[in-house]
Structures are given as C-alpha cells and as structure tokens.
Motif scaffolding. Structure first.
Motif, PDB file in Angstrom:
ATOM      1  N   ALA A  79      -1.148  -1.448  -6.977  1.00  0.00           N
ATOM      2  CA  ALA A  79      -1.639  -0.419  -5.885  1.00  0.00           C
ATOM      3  C   ALA A  79      -0.799   0.806  -5.525  1.00  0.00           C
ATOM      4  O   ALA A  79      -1.294   1.821  -5.497  1.00  0.00           O
ATOM      5  CB  ALA A  79      -2.265  -1.173  -4.735  1.00  0.00           C
ATOM      6  N   LYS A  98      -2.660   4.940  -0.383  1.00  0.00           N
ATOM      7  CA  LYS A  98      -2.199   5.510   0.642  1.00  0.00           C
ATOM      8  C   LYS A  98      -2.080   4.566   1.654  1.00  0.00           C
ATOM      9  O   LYS A  98      -0.922   4.513   2.404  1.00  0.00           O
ATOM     10  CB  LYS A  98      -2.992   6.873   1.006  1.00  0.00           C
ATOM     11  CG  LYS A  98      -3.397   7.860   0.189  1.00  0.00           C
ATOM     12  CD  LYS A  98      -4.167   9.120   0.740  1.00  0.00           C
ATOM     13  CE  LYS A  98      -5.518   8.719   1.224  1.00  0.00           C
ATOM     14  NZ  LYS A  98      -6.461   8.382  -0.048  1.00  0.00           N
ATOM     15  N   HIS A 124     -11.625  -6.253   3.211  1.00  0.00           N
ATOM     16  CA  HIS A 124     -10.365  -5.765   3.737  1.00  0.00           C
ATOM     17  C   HIS A 124      -9.552  -5.539   2.232  1.00  0.00           C
ATOM     18  O   HIS A 124      -8.562  -5.023   2.446  1.00  0.00           O
ATOM     19  CB  HIS A 124      -9.714  -6.700   4.625  1.00  0.00           C
ATOM     20  CG  HIS A 124      -8.996  -7.705   3.832  1.00  0.00           C
ATOM     21  ND1 HIS A 124      -9.770  -9.032   3.789  1.00  0.00           N
ATOM     22  CD2 HIS A 124      -7.982  -8.194   3.353  1.00  0.00           C
ATOM     23  CE1 HIS A 124      -8.998  -9.859   3.053  1.00  0.00           C
ATOM     24  NE2 HIS A 124      -7.888  -9.437   3.085  1.00  0.00           N
ATOM     25  N   THR A 163      -2.007   1.435   1.606  1.00  0.00           N
ATOM     26  CA  THR A 163      -1.280   0.463   1.417  1.00  0.00           C
ATOM     27  C   THR A 163       0.256   0.738   1.325  1.00  0.00           C
ATOM     28  O   THR A 163       1.025   0.179   1.965  1.00  0.00           O
ATOM     29  CB  THR A 163      -1.446   0.053  -0.312  1.00  0.00           C
ATOM     30  OG1 THR A 163      -2.949  -0.332  -0.351  1.00  0.00           O
ATOM     31  CG2 THR A 163      -0.605  -1.289  -0.767  1.00  0.00           C
ATOM     32  N   GLU A 223      -5.447   8.316   8.421  1.00  0.00           N
ATOM     33  CA  GLU A 223      -6.666   9.096   8.403  1.00  0.00           C
ATOM     34  C   GLU A 223      -7.287   9.153   9.888  1.00  0.00           C
ATOM     35  O   GLU A 223      -8.101   8.518  10.405  1.00  0.00           O
ATOM     36  CB  GLU A 223      -7.838   8.256   7.872  1.00  0.00           C
ATOM     37  CG  GLU A 223      -7.639   8.032   6.576  1.00  0.00           C
ATOM     38  CD  GLU A 223      -8.144   9.163   5.539  1.00  0.00           C
ATOM     39  OE1 GLU A 223      -8.776  10.203   5.889  1.00  0.00           O
ATOM     40  OE2 GLU A 223      -8.004   8.899   3.969  1.00  0.00           O
ATOM     41  N   SER A 264      -6.062   5.533  -4.051  1.00  0.00           N
ATOM     42  CA  SER A 264      -4.723   5.983  -4.521  1.00  0.00           C
ATOM     43  C   SER A 264      -3.624   4.979  -3.868  1.00  0.00           C
ATOM     44  O   SER A 264      -2.366   5.330  -4.499  1.00  0.00           O
ATOM     45  CB  SER A 264      -4.590   7.314  -4.526  1.00  0.00           C
ATOM     46  OG  SER A 264      -4.558   7.972  -3.301  1.00  0.00           O
TER      47      SER A 264
HETATM   48  N1  LIG Z   1      -5.348  -6.911   0.238  1.00  0.00           N
HETATM   49  C1  LIG Z   1      -5.574  -6.387  -0.836  1.00  0.00           C
HETATM   50  N2  LIG Z   1      -6.174  -7.090  -1.816  1.00  0.00           N
HETATM   51  C2  LIG Z   1      -6.569  -6.717  -3.083  1.00  0.00           C
HETATM   52  N3  LIG Z   1      -6.686  -5.308  -3.423  1.00  0.00           N
HETATM   53  C3  LIG Z   1      -6.020  -4.448  -2.375  1.00  0.00           C
HETATM   54  C4  LIG Z   1      -5.848  -4.939  -1.045  1.00  0.00           C
HETATM   55  N4  LIG Z   1      -5.589  -3.855  -0.238  1.00  0.00           N
HETATM   56  C5  LIG Z   1      -5.903  -2.607  -1.125  1.00  0.00           C
HETATM   57  N5  LIG Z   1      -6.045  -3.061  -2.256  1.00  0.00           N
HETATM   58  C6  LIG Z   1      -6.614  -2.082  -3.640  1.00  0.00           C
HETATM   59  O1  LIG Z   1      -5.321  -1.233  -3.596  1.00  0.00           O
HETATM   60  C7  LIG Z   1      -5.788   0.043  -4.027  1.00  0.00           C
HETATM   61  C8  LIG Z   1      -5.318   0.926  -3.115  1.00  0.00           C
HETATM   62  O2  LIG Z   1      -5.933   0.895  -1.607  1.00  0.00           O
HETATM   63  P1  LIG Z   1      -5.463   1.863  -0.478  1.00  0.00           P
HETATM   64  O3  LIG Z   1      -6.440   1.295   0.793  1.00  0.00           O
HETATM   65  O4  LIG Z   1      -4.109   1.843  -0.407  1.00  0.00           O
HETATM   66  O5  LIG Z   1      -6.199   3.253  -0.797  1.00  0.00           O
HETATM   67  P2  LIG Z   1      -6.230   4.376  -0.113  1.00  0.00           P
HETATM   68  O6  LIG Z   1      -5.587   5.522  -0.685  1.00  0.00           O
HETATM   69  O7  LIG Z   1      -5.906   4.222   1.241  1.00  0.00           O
HETATM   70  O8  LIG Z   1      -7.888   4.882  -0.287  1.00  0.00           O
HETATM   71  P3  LIG Z   1      -8.946   5.529   0.659  1.00  0.00           P
HETATM   72  O9  LIG Z   1      -8.761   7.005   0.705  1.00  0.00           O
HETATM   73  O10 LIG Z   1     -10.321   4.922   0.132  1.00  0.00           O
HETATM   74  O11 LIG Z   1      -8.976   4.769   2.161  1.00  0.00           O
HETATM   75  C9  LIG Z   1      -7.396  -0.117  -3.958  1.00  0.00           C
HETATM   76  O12 LIG Z   1      -7.928  -0.066  -5.294  1.00  0.00           O
HETATM   77  C10 LIG Z   1      -7.868  -1.342  -3.304  1.00  0.00           C
HETATM   78  O13 LIG Z   1      -8.714  -2.006  -3.785  1.00  0.00           O
END
Ligand SMILES: Nc1ncnc2c1ncn2[C@@H]1O[C@H](COP(=O)(O)OP(=O)(O)OP(=O)(O)O)[C@@H](O)[C@H]1O
Ligand SMILES: [Mg+2]
Lengths: 320, 535
Positions: free
Chosen positions: B292, B316, B131, B318, B441, B314
């Motif tokens: 993040a 998103k 996660h 988060t 998504e 990137s």
């Molecule tokens: N709970 C957490 N603990 C540590 N790192 C985290 C946590 N949640 C997210 N990250 C890190 O923050 C960064 C952004 O993650 P995020 O899930 O927001 O990306 P995203 O844009 O949704 O990507 P995707 O299109 O792959 O879903 C990533 O490098 C991820 O490893």
C-alpha cells in the motif's frame, strides 16, 4: 511461506495466552501455599485433632511423627518446590480429613457445578438477547418496564431469588421437584436462579449498545436496501451490541462459579459447594486450596474461550 | 425543514443544493420513509409511479426500498457495517429481493458491481472489511450497493465527497448513463461542479426552505438568490495562498496568541518529522501481500505545511497512520523531533504522543458519542494543566480560538452540525499544543461555505501556534491554498515533490500534468472562469 507467517502469528498469540494463563495459576498456587504455611495454629495439631476428634494438646512425639509424614519439618523452600512439583504432576496433596487425594475429591464433585455455571451463562445470554432484540430502541412502555426489571435483577442477591423461586415453583406450584438431584428437570430452577442476575447485567449492557447501534448510518443503509426490522436487528445490530457483553462474560464466569456454590447450598444440589462448605468448616486446607487452584485454572481457560469468541464476532481484531 | 415540493421524472436528474443543516439530507430520507424516529414527516402528497407512498405499510415499503428506489446514504465512511465483508453488504439487496438464484451468481454480480464503480481488484475487495478499503473505495462500494437492483429512482446523497477527480468523473459518468437509460436521479450535493455536470434541474435549499428552483442553466448562469451566489463564490479555486475565502469573519483569537511567532514562510529551519523509505504491506483475504505504501520518504519542517495529493487508494491514509505511529511500517522508519519514533515501543512514545495530533475527515466516528464537547476537549489537554478551573479556562479559550461559543460545552457530538464538529475536532487536536498535526481530508465532507471557514481557521491557527501540518486532500484547490510544499502520490509511491509553485506552475512529471489538466470547470459556459479544481 506467506501462509506460514499467518500460522506463526496465531501460534504466537496462543503461546502468549498460555504463558499468561500459567502465570495466573502459578500465582494462585503460591498464594494457597503461603496461606497453608502462615495460617494460625499448627498444621500437625489440626490434623491430629481431626483424626482423634478431640481438641486437646498433642504430645511432642505425636506432632513430630505427623510433621515428618507430611514433610512440615522441611525448609519452606523445599516444601514450596515439592508443592509446585506436585501440582505440575496433577497432585494437589491429601485431604486432612478424608485421607484421599484432593484431586479425586474435587473431580468427583466439580461436574455438576460446571454444568450449572455453563447452563446459567447460556440462559443469561438467551434471556438478555431475546428481550433486547424484541424490545430495545422502541419508545414504549415495554422498553421502560424491561429496563426496570433488568436493574432489579442485577441488584437482587441471587440466593434470595433462589429461595423465592424454590418456594413458588417447587413448594407451592409443584412444577419442579424440591430436590432435583442431577436430573435435567432438577437443573431448571437452579439455572434460572443463577442466570437471572447476570441476565440483568448483560441485558443492560447489550441494550444500551443496541440502542446506540440502531442509529448508526450503516443500519439506515440496510433499511434503505429493503431489510425488515427483525433482519436489521439480528443480522446487523445484534453482532455489534453483543461485543461488550462478550467481554463481560469473562468476568461473569468467575462470578457464576462462586454463585453456583451458594445456589447449590440453597437447592441442596450435589457439587463443589458441598465439598467446600465441609472443608472450610473443618479447616481441611488442602481441599480448599485445591478448589481455589482448579477455579483459577477454569477461569483462565474460559477467558481464553471468551477471547476467541470475541475475535470470531469482531474480525477487525488482529491476533497480536 | 418545511414546504418542499418537487417532482422527479424518468430520465432526468434533479439536484438539491445547499449548505450543511439546510435540510437536504432529511428531505431525501423522508422520501424513503427513513427520516428517523424523532422526525415528523407531513407530506400532502408523496407518490411513486402512481402509488401513494404515505399510505404504505412496513412490508410494502420494504418491497419499494432497494428495488424501486436505490439510496446512497451520506457519510460513506460509516455507511457499511464494519463487521461484515463489503461484498456481503453489496449483495444484501440482491439477496433480500431474491434477485439471484445461487450463491455463485450472487458473488459474480457483486464483483461485477464493484468493477462497475471502478474499484480495482474487485474480487479481493469484496471479501475485505470496510476498514481495509480506502475512503474512496468505501464510497464507491456504497454506490454499488444502491445500484445492485438497477432501481427506477436513485437517490444519491453526496456520493462523491471522498473521490478524486478521475474516479469522480467515472462515477458521474455511471450516474449519467443510468439517467440516459431512463432512470430518475435525485442528486444531493454541495459540490456545484458535480451538480453542473449532470443535473437538469436544481433546487437550492437554505435553512429548511427552498430559496431557488429552476433549470440548471438558469440557476448557474443567472442566480437569483444571494445564498446561491454565495455558494458559487465559495468554491475552492486556484487562488493565491493567503487570501481568505470564507464570507464570515475569521475566528480570531480574542486573547493574545499562546505562542505567537513571526516567521517568513520561505525559511523553515528545523525538520520536525521525517520519514525514510516507508513500506507498508497488507495481506489480502487470498493470502497475497499487497504493497500500500512503497518506499515513501519525506521531511516536514517546523512551521511548514506539506500537502499530500493523489488518487483514491494511493496510500495517503496509510502513510498518515505510519507517520502517527498508529501502524508499524514493514520497512523504513519515521523520526519525530529528531528522535526515533516508529521504532520505539508504544510506552516510550506515550510521553511525546501529545506533540502530534490528527484530524480526520469524519470526526463523528472519532468522538465518544456519550461525551460532551467540554469533556472531549478537556480530555486531550496537556497533562500539566492540573486544577479544574484552569482546565475549564483552557477549554473555553480553545473553543474561542476555533470560533465556537462556550454555550456548546455541554452538547454531545450528535447535536452539532458538520462544521461545528470539525471545529471541535480541531480544538481537540490543538489542545495539547502539538508541534505537528496530520490532517486526513479534514474538509472533504463539509460544504463549500463551511469548508472555506475551516481552511481559514487552520491557516490562522498555524501562524499563531507555530505548528506544522501534513495535509492530505484529493482537492487540488484546497492543497494549493494551504501548502508550502506538495507531495504527489500514486500507487503507494511519491511521484513528485516540490514547492507549491513548482508543482502547480511547473509540474515535471506526466502524472502531475495530467492531474492538473483534469481539473474540471463548471460545465455551463457562463461561469466557467470560476475554475473549479478538484482532483
Ligand atoms: N488495514 C488494511 N488491510 C488491507 N488493505 C488495506 C488496509 N488499509 C488500507 N489498505 C489498502 O491500501 C490501499 C491504500 O489505502 P489508503 O487508505 O491509504 O488510500 P488513500 O490514498 O487514503 O485513498 P482515499 O483517497 O480513497 O482515501 C488501498 O488499496 C486499501 O485497500
Ligand atoms: Mg484516505
């Protein structure tokens, strides 16, 4: 600095837990204090009757002397303050009957009770886990049978089970002694008698979660990597399935402590059970109150341990 | 599923294409003998390099699985054990088949595998829990686990659904390279752009039967079966917004809309959700803080759809969690309906929680598997709906609104198809009549036909119920179809924000220009003008 902040979080978490544990014990203390004050019948009268062995009315002079000795003539607020102050200093008062500190009386007897409760908890987990891991998720006779047995165990009263076990294994088969004392072999039957009910509960909960997790995609992934059935069950599924069982264990420990007292009576074992039965029948209130307080303390400590275990098994939980 | 036959040759890629429920995944799982307890597999012949697989016992199967046949399971988001570090899962095949001598070597191989699939900071990610990885990073970890022992056959079930176009290209390149090294590849996908890139042979499945089977060129350029043509037509494209894509009639509400409101898309009066300088940092297993989300600000006006695009990792998702106040921001704050939101305590937020809903990529893990559809939807109804009859009526009305029959009321989530599940998730999201829905998504895991239906449904509902969307997707075609304004994210920052036309027709920054340029078209000449746009 960064490492510090992690340590801070952990310390903050511990501090929070201590505060709530202290609150529980304080509430228990207030409750036992109120029970002592509001109990029907004059306390001084009870003490005098206990000492003299007869039931007649005591003279006002006698009553006044006892009231003064135990401080019953002081205002309630002061008595309450003294009571709490005493608890903070490890003073739970004097037994009316034995004229000894309550703490000493309980300390002498609580060891075997704790050993019995802990042994039963471990036994319940071992039974629940082994039966679950070996049988769960298979559509066969064993699985149905096991489920039936678990329901039966979870609903049958433990003292009834204890009596049956005692008659069969000690009296009929003579595999273990009837009166085991505090020897390890004497612990076997009481432990099983106390553990079976909980193992039924635990088994039901762990098993239903186990069956659910067995169908999860990450389990199929593990199989696709070439992991065998036992590996899948022990390395992946069990950890998930154990979580609700761990949560249940906090509650179970309270139940085990009270169950242990009954079981001790059935097996005539040494322990808190004997003390409590005697104190209750003779209205030795300080001893009963002390036992309640100590149990509340034990309960909060074990719940903290349960919480820590949960966090260890499920690293997703943050220390907040 | 019945009567499927094919052969897989070394150095070639066979693709199985088809909509959800067409039996693709069951076919692939049957090959490794994991179709599930309730499935009955009858194979007249199933041989692997001369060994008859139908005759294998459990122990011999274990030697084949993972070592000779690598398997990338569908549902990447739930294919990793949530309680174990990602590296442990990837190293499991190596350990089980005794391919490494020491734990140091194991660690090295795991990190190398993660790097191979393009996961940044592989050594850190290997020690994190699933996660803590982004959706795309998790999917790549699943691929890395299957590649661990360099198996002779790789079966990949929808391996790129969570990946943006740049990362997807990298992963496809990797698969192509394994193919060139003489391994056989079985690719299962609904994404025709992906299939067209590496498949040599295509098998189209529909309702458990093979409807078309031929070389890739033949199937793409001269589709014989109507179903194949439907699939080719339904792919998201850069068509103007508002045009319907689904071939089925739209799920129109049979009753008058609940809160109908005519509104011209150009005027969005009031701001419902606004974020100012949001920052979120996470501490890695090495104790180092990583940012993040790095200073994001945005405004969402009432009735508007804000599209959010950006590469995998990137920030998103988060950002979405911050907006929903599921995680507290480290800096900055979100205002919701003009009032404080993230700075409140959860208890103060509770009264307004129902005004903001969420739809995830993978609805299954957000449903309680024991609850029926009726229970799931009824549970999130506004609390002012008191009587049982009224609740029941509302649930049926909501099902109708999302185009589901009341016959599904008693089904459990596992008994629904992917498209039905996402519709239930939508019904649940609109049940409390929210002002804002955050969609993370929501259509990425769906095949093109269902995807088109769900997108149309979301568009219809927005107009009927006067809601606003924050719509996260890595698919530029989807973003273009739905959004009024678009926000482009990269490495936790906003690269560019603008109206849809500004972003798509007149991108200002290099990064956005590169994104748009990277949009691939079908690799085969005949249908290149269909312009498949996936980012
Ligand atoms: N709970 C957490 N603990 C540590 N790192 C985290 C946590 N949640 C997210 N990250 C890190 O923050 C960064 C952004 O993650 P995020 O899930 O927001 O990306 P995203 O844009 O949704 O990507 P995707 O299109 O792959 O879903 C990533 O490098 C991820 O490893
Ligand atoms: Mg994401």
């Amino acid at each position: 600095m960064r490492v510090n902040s992690a340590a801070h979080v952990r310390i903050g978490w511990l501090a929070g837990r201590f505060v709530s544990a202290a609150t529980v014990v304080w509430l228990a203390a207030t409750f036992t204090f109120l029970v002592q004050c509001l109990m029907p019948g004059d306390r001084a009268q009870i003490i005098i009757n206990m000492a003299s062995g007869n039931v007649g009315e005591a003279s006002p002079a006698e009553l006044a002397a006892v009231n003064a000795k135990y401080g019953f003539d002081q205002p309630l607020v002061l008595q309450y303050g003294k009571y709490i102050w005493g608890i903070l200093h490890g003073d739970l008062g004097l037994s009316y009957q034995q004229h000894r500190p309550v703490l000493d009386i309980i300390a002498e007897q609580i060891g075997p009770t704790i050993i019995l409760a802990v042994a039963a908890l471990i036994a319940a987990w071992v039974i629940a886990v082994l039966t679950t891991v070996l049988v769960a998720g298979q559509d066969n006779m064993w699985s149905t049978l096991l489920s039936g047995i678990q329901v039966f165990l979870a609903t049958v009263p433990p003292y009834w089970l204890a009596t049956i076990l005692l008659v069969v294994f000690a009296v009929q088969l003579r595999i273990v002694p009837v009166i085991g004392g505090n020897s390890p072999i004497g612990l076997v039957l009481p432990t099983i008698a106390l553990a079976l009910e909980l193992s039924g509960f635990l088994g039901q909960i762990v098993r239903s979660e186990f069956t659910r997790v067995l169908e999860q995609p990450f389990v199929i992934s593990a199989r696709a990597r070439g992991m065998g059935e036992l590996g899948v069950r022990f390395r992946h599924v069990l950890r998930h399935a154990a979580l609700p069982g761990i949560t249940l264990s906090g509650w179970a420990i309270g139940k085990l402590l009270s169950g242990a007292i009954l079981i001790e009576a059935v097996f005539a074992r040494q322990g808190l059970g004997g003390v409590l039965v005697a104190a209750t029948s003779s209205r030795d209130v300080p001893v009963v109150s002390g036992a309640i307080l100590i149990s509340a303390g034990l309960f909060t400590v074990t719940n903290m341990l349960v919480d820590l275990t949960y966090r260890f098994v499920d690293p997703r939980i943050k220390m907040t | 599923m019945r009567g499927v036959s094919f052969s897989l040759q070394a150095g070639r890629c066979l693709a199985i294409v088809g909509g959800s429920g067409s039996g693709k995944s069951v076919t692939s799982r049957a090959i490794v003998g994991l179709a599930g307890r309730r499935a009955h597999v009858h194979a007249r012949q199933l041989t692997f390099a001369g060994t008859d697989l139908t005759a294998l016992d459990d122990r011999s199967w274990r030697r084949v699985r993972g070592k000779e046949i690598g398997f990338v399971l569908q549902d990447a988001l739930v294919a990793l054990d949530p309680l174990r570090p990602v590296g442990k899962e990837i190293g499991e095949a190596l350990r089980l088949h005794r391919a490494v001598a020491s734990s140091e070597e194991l660690e090295r191989r795991v990190v190398a595998l993660l790097e191979l699939v393009g996961v940044p900071e592989a050594a850190v990610k290997a020690r994190q829990l699933p996660h803590q990885l982004s959706g795309g990073q998790r999917q790549r970890a699943v691929i890395a686990a299957a590649l661990a022992l360099d198996p002779r056959i790789l079966i990949a079930d929808e391996p790129t659904t969570a990946l943006d176009v740049t990362v997807q290209a990298q992963v496809l390149g990797l698969l192509e390279e394994t193919k060139l090294r003489g391994k056989a590849l079985l690719l299962i996908s609904h994404d025709l752009a992906v299939v067209s890139r590496i498949a040599d042979e295509v098998l189209v499945m529909h309702e458990g039967k093979v409807v078309e089977h031929g070389s890739a060129d033949q199937v793409f350029q001269d589709p014989q079966h109507t179903y194949t043509r439907q699939l080719l037509d339904a792919v998201p494209s850069a068509r103007p917004r508002g045009s319907r894509r689904s071939l089925l009639p739209a799920a129109r509400p049979a009753r008058p809309p609940l809160r109908s409101q005519e509104q011209s898309p150009s005027t969005f009066p009031s701001v419902v959700l606004s974020a100012a300088h949001l920052v979120k940092r996470f501490k890695g297993p090495d104790g180092v803080l990583r940012t993040a989300v790095d200073g994001i600000s945005f405004e969402l006006r009432s009735g508007e759809t804000l599209g959010v695009v950006g590469e995998s990792g990137s920030g998103k998702s988060t950002m979405a969690r911050l907006a929903l106040a599921l995680d507290p921001p480290d800096e900055g704050a979100v205002l919701f309906q003009g009032r404080a939101w993230t700075t409140l305590t959860e208890r103060d937020r509770r009264a307004r929680r129902r005004a903001i809903s969420v739809i995830y990529q993978d609805p299954l893990s957000s449903f309680d598997p024991r609850w029926s559809v009726g229970h799931i939807i009824s549970d999130s109804l506004a609390s002012d709906v008191e009587s049982r009859d009224e609740r029941y009526e509302r649930v049926v009305e909501l099902l109708d609104l999302v185009g589901l029959s009341p016959a599904l009321l008693d089904r459990r989530p596992l008994e629904l198809s992917g498209g039905q599940r996402q519709r239930v998730a939508i019904a649940r999201a609109i049940a409390p009549r929210p002002a804002v829905i955050v969609c993370d998504e929501p259509v990425s895991a769906l095949d093109v036909l269902i995807q088109a239906q769900v997108l149309d449904l979301l568009t219809d509902l927005k107009a009927h119920l006067n809601m606003s969307y924050v719509f996260i997707s890595h698919d530029l075609g989807v973003i273009r179809q739905l959004s009024d304004r678009v926000m482009v994210m990269r490495q936790g920052r906003v690269v560019e924000t603008g109206t849809r036309d500004e972003i798509f027709l007149n991108p200002r920054t290099d990064y956005t220009q590169r994104l748009l340029a990277a949009v691939p078209s079908l690799a085969r000449g005949g249908v290149a003008n269909r312009s498949f746009s996936r980012v």
